[in-house]
Design a protein around this motif. Structure first.
Motif, short mmCIF file in Angstrom:
data_model
loop_
_atom_site.label_atom_id
_atom_site.label_comp_id
_atom_site.label_asym_id
_atom_site.label_seq_id
_atom_site.Cartn_x
_atom_site.Cartn_y
_atom_site.Cartn_z
N LYS A 664 0.94 -1.22 -0.02
CA LYS A 664 -0.06 0.09 -0.10
C LYS A 664 0.91 1.33 -0.09
O LYS A 664 0.44 2.25 -0.13
N TYR A 665 2.43 1.01 0.21
CA TYR A 665 2.92 2.17 0.33
C TYR A 665 2.96 2.91 -1.40
O TYR A 665 3.17 2.06 -2.40
N ASN A 666 2.64 4.07 -1.55
CA ASN A 666 2.25 4.54 -2.77
C ASN A 666 3.17 5.50 -3.63
O ASN A 666 2.68 6.12 -4.36
N LEU A 667 4.23 6.11 -2.89
CA LEU A 667 5.17 7.01 -3.62
C LEU A 667 6.05 6.34 -4.28
O LEU A 667 6.94 7.06 -4.94
N GLY A 668 6.10 5.07 -4.67
CA GLY A 668 7.03 4.63 -5.78
C GLY A 668 8.25 3.92 -5.23
O GLY A 668 9.23 3.78 -5.95
N CYS A 669 8.66 3.87 -3.73
CA CYS A 669 9.77 3.61 -3.58
C CYS A 669 9.87 1.96 -3.57
O CYS A 669 8.90 1.40 -3.30
N SER A 670 11.05 1.43 -3.69
CA SER A 670 11.18 0.08 -3.62
C SER A 670 10.90 -0.52 -2.19
O SER A 670 11.77 0.18 -1.45
N ILE A 671 10.13 -1.39 -1.93
CA ILE A 671 10.03 -1.91 -0.54
C ILE A 671 9.83 -3.26 -0.50
O ILE A 671 8.94 -3.73 -1.28
N GLY A 672 10.36 -4.23 0.32
CA GLY A 672 9.84 -5.38 0.68
C GLY A 672 8.98 -5.34 1.69
O GLY A 672 8.47 -4.45 2.34
N PRO A 673 8.66 -6.68 2.32
CA PRO A 673 7.70 -6.87 3.27
C PRO A 673 8.22 -6.32 4.72
O PRO A 673 9.39 -6.32 5.10
N SER A 674 7.20 -6.12 5.64
CA SER A 674 7.68 -5.66 7.07
C SER A 674 7.99 -6.83 7.73
O SER A 674 7.52 -8.14 7.49
N ASP A 675 9.00 -6.88 8.60
CA ASP A 675 9.70 -7.77 9.34
C ASP A 675 9.14 -7.87 10.90
O ASP A 675 9.61 -7.94 11.69
N GLY A 676 7.70 -7.59 10.79
CA GLY A 676 7.05 -7.69 12.08
C GLY A 676 5.65 -7.01 12.22
O GLY A 676 4.89 -7.21 10.72
N LYS A 677 4.96 -6.68 12.92
CA LYS A 677 3.77 -6.12 13.02
C LYS A 677 3.50 -4.67 13.60
O LYS A 677 4.21 -4.44 14.82
N PHE A 678 2.75 -3.89 13.08
CA PHE A 678 2.73 -2.43 13.43
C PHE A 678 1.22 -2.40 13.84
O PHE A 678 0.25 -2.78 13.03
N THR A 679 0.83 -1.77 14.89
CA THR A 679 -0.58 -1.67 15.37
C THR A 679 -0.73 -0.43 15.93
O THR A 679 0.26 0.45 16.51
N LEU A 680 -1.92 0.25 15.82
CA LEU A 680 -2.23 1.52 16.36
C LEU A 680 -3.42 1.26 17.34
O LEU A 680 -4.41 0.67 16.75
N ARG A 681 -3.39 1.75 18.69
CA ARG A 681 -4.55 1.77 19.48
C ARG A 681 -5.17 2.81 19.77
O ARG A 681 -4.14 3.63 20.39
N LEU A 682 -6.40 3.22 19.71
CA LEU A 682 -7.07 4.65 20.04
C LEU A 682 -7.94 4.62 21.15
O LEU A 682 -8.55 3.42 21.29
N GLY A 683 -7.63 5.77 21.95
CA GLY A 683 -8.44 5.76 23.03
C GLY A 683 -7.93 5.05 24.22
O GLY A 683 -6.88 4.14 24.33
N SER A 684 -8.56 5.32 25.30
CA SER A 684 -8.06 4.50 26.69
C SER A 684 -9.17 4.36 27.44
O SER A 684 -9.94 5.55 28.11
N PRO A 685 -9.54 3.05 27.89
CA PRO A 685 -8.99 1.90 27.25
C PRO A 685 -9.37 1.81 25.58
O PRO A 685 -10.58 2.19 25.30
N PRO A 686 -8.45 1.35 24.91
CA PRO A 686 -8.82 1.10 23.49
C PRO A 686 -10.22 0.31 23.30
O PRO A 686 -10.49 -0.66 24.01
N GLY A 687 -10.74 0.72 22.20
CA GLY A 687 -12.10 -0.01 21.79
C GLY A 687 -13.26 0.49 22.45
O GLY A 687 -14.49 -0.13 22.30
N GLU A 688 -13.32 1.17 23.53
CA GLU A 688 -14.49 2.05 24.09
C GLU A 688 -15.03 2.82 23.30
O GLU A 688 -14.46 3.38 22.39
N GLU A 689 -16.27 3.17 23.51
CA GLU A 689 -16.93 4.32 22.62
C GLU A 689 -16.32 5.65 22.63
O GLU A 689 -16.37 6.05 21.55
N VAL A 690 -15.48 6.06 23.52
CA VAL A 690 -15.04 7.23 23.29
C VAL A 690 -13.57 6.98 22.66
O VAL A 690 -13.08 8.03 22.03
N SER A 691 -12.94 5.95 22.41
CA SER A 691 -11.84 5.62 21.19
C SER A 691 -11.86 6.52 19.94
O SER A 691 -10.74 6.58 19.34
N LYS A 692 -13.08 6.34 19.74
CA LYS A 692 -13.40 6.80 18.22
C LYS A 692 -13.00 8.29 18.02
O LYS A 692 -12.61 8.56 16.68
N TYR A 693 -12.94 9.07 19.05
CA TYR A 693 -12.46 10.59 19.00
C TYR A 693 -11.17 10.62 18.59
O TYR A 693 -10.68 11.66 18.06
#
Length: 843
Positions: A664-693
């Motif tokens: 999905k990198y779209n600027l045209g750089c040559s790139i291989g697969p990621s050597d791991g996992k990246f995550t973003l967690r929103l809100g505290s605690p994540p997943g609660e109703e307020v996390s969408k903000y």
């Protein structure tokens, strides 16, 4: 500044508000600043963005206005105590009230062209009739009310006191201004015909319109041009006449503490309720790696406009353009050019002017500069910019979402369920500046055709030839605030045409204003001109933009008429006053008394001999020419990271990118697969109703290593002793895939990428968890993410990592105020032998 000199009151809003009539009327914020301490306190939301707002008097009492109704025909008048930062009363006035002025004996203003006094319930008492259309009113401590109005080619200064109105002087219509401050009222400009010796009224000579004067009148500010980190000023000392030009850096003084949108606002009224609607109304989402438009440079935009207005915008977009998954297409095949009534082409400079005013020629979010990709530019995705939220990041109300997308702010057909455009075309409008220009050009043509072909009769300017830029004044008026067809007149008391809001005679715009961009610093205060005046200004005076070598460029000027002296021929302020809208230009104090639907105008009028005076387009790019190359602000960081500079390295690094699907990198750089996992967690605690903000202030950017990163802003914790923020917390986690078999004590140098832009927080605290079975005591590394505009790598330290190890970074800090960027970019894990590098070491 208030009469005591202790406080300043500011009314402010995002610049995009000046393109939205509703936001201009009731979409701004107000704060009071203690000038001794720099402390700022929020006092009101949803106030008017107008040249006369706020209004100060001889005391610390301040007035604010809020325009109500379709065209601002009614007014809320808020009375504020600057000392306590409280709104003490709100009165609703059944009239358009402008230029309010608090005085020792009550509150004054202009309504219906009269000087009126506002009663406790909002009732108005007429006290005098100014000589012309008033644009400045100010009271003195001694009980006088000074005012200045425009009558023909004169500015007339008058004083109301003791039950009578007396003339104090005259000057050229645009060269006599009224200011007030702790030293009393001051008439500034050509004051040769102004009486002297009046109490609380001084005169100051100036040879041009000025922006401001100092509190005691010792210094005149002739020019004020805001820059990203400074304000450029041209000043003149009134005693010596000495001029100085320079800049004042935005820093070094007290830090303003006014809560930003999304933070608690003291004395701001009751908390806003959560919206019932939880499904986005806008068709194209934010923060989707498959929807990341490219930010063009100005040369690309000018090329696309030159091609589009002549139906030549047929650049071939390949399949999967910008990793969207779209089929191959051509912009003006997907969006065929509409037929233009009474002519063949929209002038290129007119279209460029609209794009300049709407978005500063930006297709992607303004967080992205030319050469980046970024989130789609959406005028109001979350519905939190309209009243009552007015920009609060604590509110989501999808029922109020605007859904204007991209460089032309295409709104029609861009909501969920709309069928005007197919889903692929909705995506093209959101991601491709050329496709967006093709679609928005058709919307402009539709407005011209509405005016030209309405069943009530053609609304035509001058000779009606669309080749001439000036003849589009009505069409861009309708483009902004709408057109009311003749067929719908029964719903509007028999009236039809274009509304009062954008009529140049409307007193919400100062009667002594010159043409927009006659002074280039006008761009900092665009709310002082109607929308069509602003468009004509940008057509006449092209907008500047960056080049990749640090210089500036601009799109081409039009071809001016033979006798125009390098200017467009613009309509008079009263050009759209006639019996059809109950407007009488021969009554300068109040040409359009009703201030409501009766002021809607229709018909034809002439203000220029276009064959000699009007402007036509000038093409900078040959028709059929190829799309020009991007002029980047920052170069792409496409270099492979090998870890070669690490003297402890024993094996290739593991790199965890910010997208798990690096395809999905779209600027045209040559790139291989990621050597791991990246995550973003929103809100505290994540997943609660307020996390969408938290998603409101989360942004993706085609920058950083290989062309993708995320960033947000740093917020304080909800509680002084806490470490979390329920609504605004974002936690990024990088988890490398440790290769099997897992060495018992394999050490890694951990290196974080700092992007050239998008990361500025100087105390970014990274948490390193080497062993998932022992999370209670992570190692930490604090870095300054500022890089001076270059991509860099910095060490987080050396650690023995086990399977499940991870690095985390979050955007919560006691010093945060929601205004400084913190970036989440790639992290490399370099297998090493030996001690490795310490936290903060430069790679």
């Amino acid at each position: 500044m208030t009469g005591s000199g202790r406080y300043a009151v500011a009314v402010y809003a995002p610049v995009i508000a000046t393109n939205r009539p509703a936001a201009m009327m009731a979409g701004a914020f107000a704060s009071v600043v203690d000038l001794a301490t720099g402390t700022a306190r929020h006092i009101a939301t949803g106030v008017q963005l107008a040249y006369f707002n706020p209004a100060c008097g001889p005391s610390d009492r301040v007035l604010l206005t809020r325009a109500i109704g379709v065209d601002g025909e009614r007014t809320d008048l808020l009375a504020v105590n600057a000392g306590t930062a409280e709104v003490e009363s709100t009165r609703t006035i059944d009239a358009q009230l402008t230029t309010p002025a608090p005085a020792p004996d009550g509150d004054y203003g202009i309504a219906g062209g009269k000087l009126v006094k506002v009663g406790g319930s909002g009732a108005l008492t007429t006290v005098a009739t100014p000589a012309g259309q008033a644009f400045a009113v100010a009271a003195t401590a001694g009980g006088a009310v000074d005012l200045v109005s425009v009558r023909g080619d004169q500015a007339v200064a008058q004083r109301w006191q003791g039950g009578r109105l007396a003339q104090t002087g005259t000057g050229p219509w645009n060269r006599l201004q009224l200011f007030r401050g702790p030293g009393g009222n001051q008439l500034v400009g050509d004051v040769t015909k102004v009486r002297t010796g009046l109490p609380d009224l001084r005169t100051l000579r100036a040879d041009r319109q000025v922006r401001a004067i100092s509190g005691q009148g010792h210094l005149i500010v002739e020019r004020a041009a805001p820059q990203p980190d400074a304000v450029e000023l041209t000043t003149r000392a009134t005693h010596s006449g000495r001029a100085a030009t320079g800049s004042i850096a935005a820093g070094g003084g007290h830090r303003l503490t006014v809560p930003l949108p999304g933070s608690p606002a003291p004395k701001a009224g009751p908390a806003l309720a959560l919206a019932e609607t939880t499904t986005p109304s806008c068709a194209i989402p934010r923060n989707d790696p498959s929807i990341e438009p490219f930010q063009p440079s100005h040369n690309m935009v000018e090329w696309a406009v030159d091609q589009a207005v002549h139906d030549r915008l047929r650049v071939q977009r390949p399949a999967n353009f910008l990793k969207t998954g779209l089929d191959a297409y051509q912009p003006q095949v997907s969006f065929p050019l509409n037929e233009l009534a009474y002519g063949d082409a929209v002038p290129a400079q007119l279209m460029l002017a609209i794009l300049a005013q709407e978005t500063n020629l930006a297709q992607a979010s303004w967080h992205g500069v030319p050469g980046d990709s970024a989130n789609p530019l959406v005028s109001d995705y979350y519905g939190n910019r309209a009243p009552p939220a007015n920009g609060s990041n604590d509110v989501i109300d999808y029922t109020k979402s605007d859904c204007g997308y991209g460089i032309g702010q295409v709104t029609t057909g861009m909501r969920v369920g709309d069928t005007v455009f197919s889903r692929p075309n909705q995506v093209r409008i959101a991601v491709d500046y050329a496709a967006n220009i093709a679609a928005s050009l058709n919307i402009l043509i539709q407005k011209w055709n509405q005016l030209s072909l309405d069943s009530g009769g053609r609304m035509q300017l001058n000779d009606g030839d669309p080749r001439y830029i000036e003849n589009w004044f009505l069409a861009v008026w309708a483009y902004n605030s709408g057109f009311y067809p003749y067929a719908d007149r029964s719903s509007h008391g028999g009236r039809w045409g274009v509304g009062w809001f954008n009529n140049p005679a409307n007193p919400q715009y100062p009667a002594n204003r010159d043409r927009f961009l006659a002074n280039k610093a006008d761009a900092a205060i665009p709310s002082q001109w109607s929308y069509p005046e602003k468009i004509m200004g940008w057509a006449e005076t092209p907008q500047w933009g960056w080049n990749d070598n640090g210089t500036y460029t601009k799109y081409a000027e039009p071809v001016f008429g033979n006798t125009s002296f390098g200017k467009l021929a613009l309509p008079d302020r009263y050009q759209f006053c006639s019996p059809v809208n109950s407007c009488n230009w021969t009554v300068p104090a109040d040409p359009c008394a009703p201030r409501n639907e009766q002021c809607w105008w229709h018909g034809s009028t002439t203000f220029a001999n276009c064959a000699n005076h009007c402007g036509t387009e000038r093409l900078a790019f040959a028709l059929g020419s190829a799309e020009p190359a991007i002029q980047r602000i920052y170069q792409r960081d496409c270099a492979d990271f090998t870890g070669a500079a690490d003297s402890y390295k024993v094996a290739p690094p593991l790199i965890v990118y910010t997208l798990n699907d690096t395809g999905k990198y779209n600027l045209g750089c040559s790139i291989g697969p990621s050597d791991g996992k990246f995550t973003l967690r929103l809100g505290s605690p994540p997943g609660e109703e307020v996390s969408k903000y938290a998603a409101i202030d989360l942004h993706q950017l085609g920058a950083g290593h290989k062309g993708h990163m995320w960033f947000t802003h740093v917020y304080p914790p909800n509680f002084p002793s806490g470490e979390t923020n329920a609504k605004h917390q974002v936690v990024a986690t990088w988890s490398p895939t440790i290769p099997f078999p897992y060495p018992a004590n394999q050490r890694y140098d951990i290196v974080a990428h700092m992007p050239s832009h998008g990361g500025e927080w100087n105390t970014s605290k990274y948490y390193i968890f080497p062993d998932p079975l022992n999370d209670s005591n992570p190692a930490t590394c604090q870095l300054d993410q500022s890089t001076g505009g270059a991509d860099k790598w910095r060490y987080l330290g050396a650690h023995a990592l086990k399977k499940g190890a991870r690095v985390q970074l979050k955007n919560v800090d006691p010093a945060g105020q929601g205004d400084i960027d913190i970036a989440f970019d790639a992290i490399a894990f370099i297998p090493i032998s030996g001690a490795g590098h310490s936290c903060g070491a430069a790679y």
